[in-house]
Scaffold this motif. Structure first.
Motif, PDB file in Angstrom:
ATOM      1  N   VAL A 181      17.916   6.742   5.466  1.00 25.99           N
ATOM      2  CA  VAL A 181      18.222   5.309   5.446  1.00 25.99           C
ATOM      3  C   VAL A 181      17.097   4.538   4.759  1.00 25.99           C
ATOM      4  CG1 VAL A 181      18.540   3.256   6.883  1.00 25.99           C
ATOM      5  CG2 VAL A 181      19.711   5.388   7.466  1.00 25.99           C
ATOM      6  N   SER A 182      15.865   4.917   5.009  1.00 21.80           N
ATOM      7  CA  SER A 182      14.716   4.235   4.393  1.00 21.80           C
ATOM      8  C   SER A 182      14.724   4.411   2.880  1.00 21.80           C
ATOM      9  CB  SER A 182      13.409   4.789   4.971  1.00 21.80           C
ATOM     10  OG  SER A 182      13.315   4.537   6.356  1.00 21.80           O
ATOM     11  N   ILE A 183      15.028   5.615   2.426  1.00 22.86           N
ATOM     12  CA  ILE A 183      15.097   5.877   0.983  1.00 22.86           C
ATOM     13  C   ILE A 183      16.189   5.033   0.342  1.00 22.86           C
ATOM     14  CG2 ILE A 183      15.684   7.617  -0.758  1.00 22.86           C
ATOM     15  CD1 ILE A 183      14.324   9.691   1.040  1.00 22.86           C
ATOM     16  N   LEU A 184      17.340   4.967   1.007  1.00 19.08           N
ATOM     17  CA  LEU A 184      18.451   4.169   0.470  1.00 19.08           C
ATOM     18  C   LEU A 184      18.080   2.690   0.410  1.00 19.08           C
ATOM     19  CD1 LEU A 184      21.534   5.830   2.213  1.00 19.08           C
ATOM     20  CD2 LEU A 184      20.963   5.898  -0.216  1.00 19.08           C
ATOM     21  N   MET A 185      17.420   2.213   1.445  1.00 20.56           N
ATOM     22  CA  MET A 185      17.018   0.801   1.460  1.00 20.56           C
ATOM     23  C   MET A 185      16.022   0.497   0.347  1.00 20.56           C
ATOM     24  SD  MET A 185      16.669   0.214   5.582  1.00 20.56           S
ATOM     25  CE  MET A 185      16.141  -1.478   5.464  1.00 20.56           C
ATOM     26  N   CYS A 186      15.069   1.387   0.135  1.00 19.12           N
ATOM     27  CA  CYS A 186      14.092   1.202  -0.945  1.00 19.12           C
ATOM     28  C   CYS A 186      14.786   1.186  -2.296  1.00 19.12           C
ATOM     29  CB  CYS A 186      13.045   2.313  -0.908  1.00 19.12           C
ATOM     30  SG  CYS A 186      11.897   2.231   0.480  1.00 19.12           S
ATOM     31  N   ILE A 215      23.100   5.802  17.575  1.00 18.69           N
ATOM     32  CA  ILE A 215      21.757   6.115  17.086  1.00 18.69           C
ATOM     33  C   ILE A 215      21.177   4.858  16.442  1.00 18.69           C
ATOM     34  CG2 ILE A 215      20.384   7.579  15.551  1.00 18.69           C
ATOM     35  CD1 ILE A 215      22.619   9.647  15.700  1.00 18.69           C
ATOM     36  N   ARG A 216      20.114   4.336  17.019  1.00 24.37           N
ATOM     37  CA  ARG A 216      19.524   3.086  16.529  1.00 24.37           C
ATOM     38  C   ARG A 216      18.187   3.391  15.850  1.00 24.37           C
ATOM     39  NH1 ARG A 216      22.290  -1.157  18.590  1.00 24.37           N
ATOM     40  NH2 ARG A 216      23.668  -0.727  20.354  1.00 24.37           N
ATOM     41  N   ILE A 217      18.189   3.287  14.545  1.00 27.80           N
ATOM     42  CA  ILE A 217      16.974   3.590  13.778  1.00 27.80           C
ATOM     43  C   ILE A 217      16.635   2.488  12.771  1.00 27.80           C
ATOM     44  CG2 ILE A 217      17.310   6.086  13.952  1.00 27.80           C
ATOM     45  CD1 ILE A 217      18.344   5.939  11.018  1.00 27.80           C
ATOM     46  N   LEU A 218      17.435   1.421  12.751  1.00 24.20           N
ATOM     47  CA  LEU A 218      17.278   0.406  11.710  1.00 24.20           C
ATOM     48  C   LEU A 218      15.892  -0.243  11.755  1.00 24.20           C
ATOM     49  CD1 LEU A 218      18.511  -1.134   9.371  1.00 24.20           C
ATOM     50  CD2 LEU A 218      19.449  -2.774  11.016  1.00 24.20           C
ATOM     51  N   LYS A 219      15.397  -0.529  12.961  1.00 23.42           N
ATOM     52  CA  LYS A 219      14.096  -1.175  13.091  1.00 23.42           C
ATOM     53  C   LYS A 219      12.991  -0.299  12.493  1.00 23.42           C
ATOM     54  CE  LYS A 219      11.031  -3.312  16.502  1.00 23.42           C
ATOM     55  NZ  LYS A 219      10.882  -3.733  17.920  1.00 23.42           N
ATOM     56  N   GLU A 220      13.030   0.988  12.796  1.00 26.15           N
ATOM     57  CA  GLU A 220      12.027   1.910  12.275  1.00 26.15           C
ATOM     58  C   GLU A 220      12.185   2.101  10.774  1.00 26.15           C
ATOM     59  OE1 GLU A 220      12.617   5.408  14.552  1.00 26.15           O
ATOM     60  OE2 GLU A 220      11.788   4.582  16.394  1.00 26.15           O
ATOM     61  N   ALA A 221      13.445   2.148  10.322  1.00 27.38           N
ATOM     62  CA  ALA A 221      13.716   2.324   8.888  1.00 27.38           C
ATOM     63  C   ALA A 221      13.246   1.121   8.088  1.00 27.38           C
ATOM     64  CB  ALA A 221      15.208   2.558   8.664  1.00 27.38           C
ATOM     65  N   LEU A 222      13.422  -0.071   8.648  1.00 33.56           N
ATOM     66  CA  LEU A 222      12.950  -1.290   7.987  1.00 33.56           C
ATOM     67  C   LEU A 222      11.436  -1.254   7.798  1.00 33.56           C
ATOM     68  CD1 LEU A 222      15.071  -4.049   9.768  1.00 33.56           C
ATOM     69  CD2 LEU A 222      15.057  -3.586   7.316  1.00 33.56           C
ATOM     70  N   LYS A 223      10.740  -0.855   8.848  1.00 35.94           N
ATOM     71  CA  LYS A 223       9.276  -0.795   8.773  1.00 35.94           C
ATOM     72  C   LYS A 223       8.824   0.256   7.763  1.00 35.94           C
ATOM     73  CE  LYS A 223       5.159  -0.126  11.611  1.00 35.94           C
ATOM     74  NZ  LYS A 223       4.632   0.142  12.981  1.00 35.94           N
ATOM     75  N   LEU A 224       9.429   1.425   7.802  1.00 36.52           N
ATOM     76  CA  LEU A 224       9.067   2.499   6.884  1.00 36.52           C
ATOM     77  C   LEU A 224       9.343   2.096   5.440  1.00 36.52           C
ATOM     78  CD1 LEU A 224       8.056   5.407   6.627  1.00 36.52           C
ATOM     79  CD2 LEU A 224      10.430   6.184   6.845  1.00 36.52           C
ATOM     80  N   SER A 225      10.471   1.458   5.198  1.00 37.25           N
ATOM     81  CA  SER A 225      10.833   1.021   3.841  1.00 37.25           C
ATOM     82  C   SER A 225       9.866  -0.029   3.316  1.00 37.25           C
ATOM     83  CB  SER A 225      12.258   0.462   3.829  1.00 37.25           C
ATOM     84  OG  SER A 225      13.197   1.432   4.236  1.00 37.25           O
TER      85      SER A 225
END
Length: 208
Positions: free
Chosen positions: A9-14, A119-129
């Motif tokens: 998800v982080s890669i896609l957001m980036c 599965i809730r990962i959006l908050k972590e994915a936002l930070k990582l991105s």
């Protein structure tokens, strides 16, 4: 498995942020309109402002549309090599646009799947991105130390020929496309990425 989803998800957001920033900048013609006076394009090219704008507008519309008609600038001539180069650029823009939509819809599908599974990962994915993008911007900013060299390296990587090395007598459009304008576009892309990164970082810290 959760960490794998977070990375995907982080890669896609980036990718979405980077590709969108490029596409937005390409279509945002006011950067060029500002550059006409900023870099005195009308003086260096001996063309009237309306003529400069007409040719530039045609160029951008040609490069960003699905139009497959012959490349023919309103009032400027083009060599076969110059025309071929713009066709190559058009193909690159088409790839960027396609990649953006693929990443965007992949992100939507994966997000809906994760929500359905609880599965809730959006908050972590936002930070990582945001951290990755901010680090990327910091690295890329070194390109401004010698933009001309970076500009040449970019073209040598992207194109397998030297058709991008325009000669004014054969392709006078180069007279209305100063290097400073491309540097300004590059800066604007980084600025958009930076703004979106900060927004994602704020959401990651304040969202539950």
């Amino acid at each position: 498995m959760k960490n794998i989803y977070k990375i995907i998800v982080s890669i896609l957001m980036c990718a979405i942020i980077i590709l969108w920033s490029i596409l937005f900048t390409i279509k945002f013609k006011h950067i060029y309109y500002f550059s006409i006076d900023k870099f005195k394009i009308h003086s260096d090219s001996s063309l009237e402002k309306y003529e400069i704008k007409n040719n530039y507008n045609y160029l951008i519309d040609y490069l960003t549309s699905n139009n497959t008609s012959e490349f023919k600038l309103p009032t400027l001539s083009s060599s076969p090599e110059g025309t071929h180069h713009f066709i190559e650029v058009k193909n690159i823009f088409y790839f960027i646009k396609t990649a953006f939509y693929v990443c965007y819809f992949s992100f939507i599908c994966i997000s809906l799947f994760l929500l359905s599974k609880g599965i809730r990962i959006l908050k972590e994915a936002l930070k990582l991105s945001s951290i990755f993008l901010l680090s990327l911007i910091g690295s890329i900013c070194f390109s401004f130390i010698n933009f001309q060299k970076s500009f040449d390296i970019f073209h040598n990587i992207m194109f397998k020929n030297d058709y991008w090395m325009f000669y004014p007598e054969k392709d006078p459009i180069i007279n209305i496309l100063p290097e400073g304008f491309f540097a300004l576009c590059f800066f604007f892309i980084l600025l958009l990425i930076f703004i979106n990164s900060i927004i994602m970082l704020i959401f990651s810290r304040n969202s539950n």
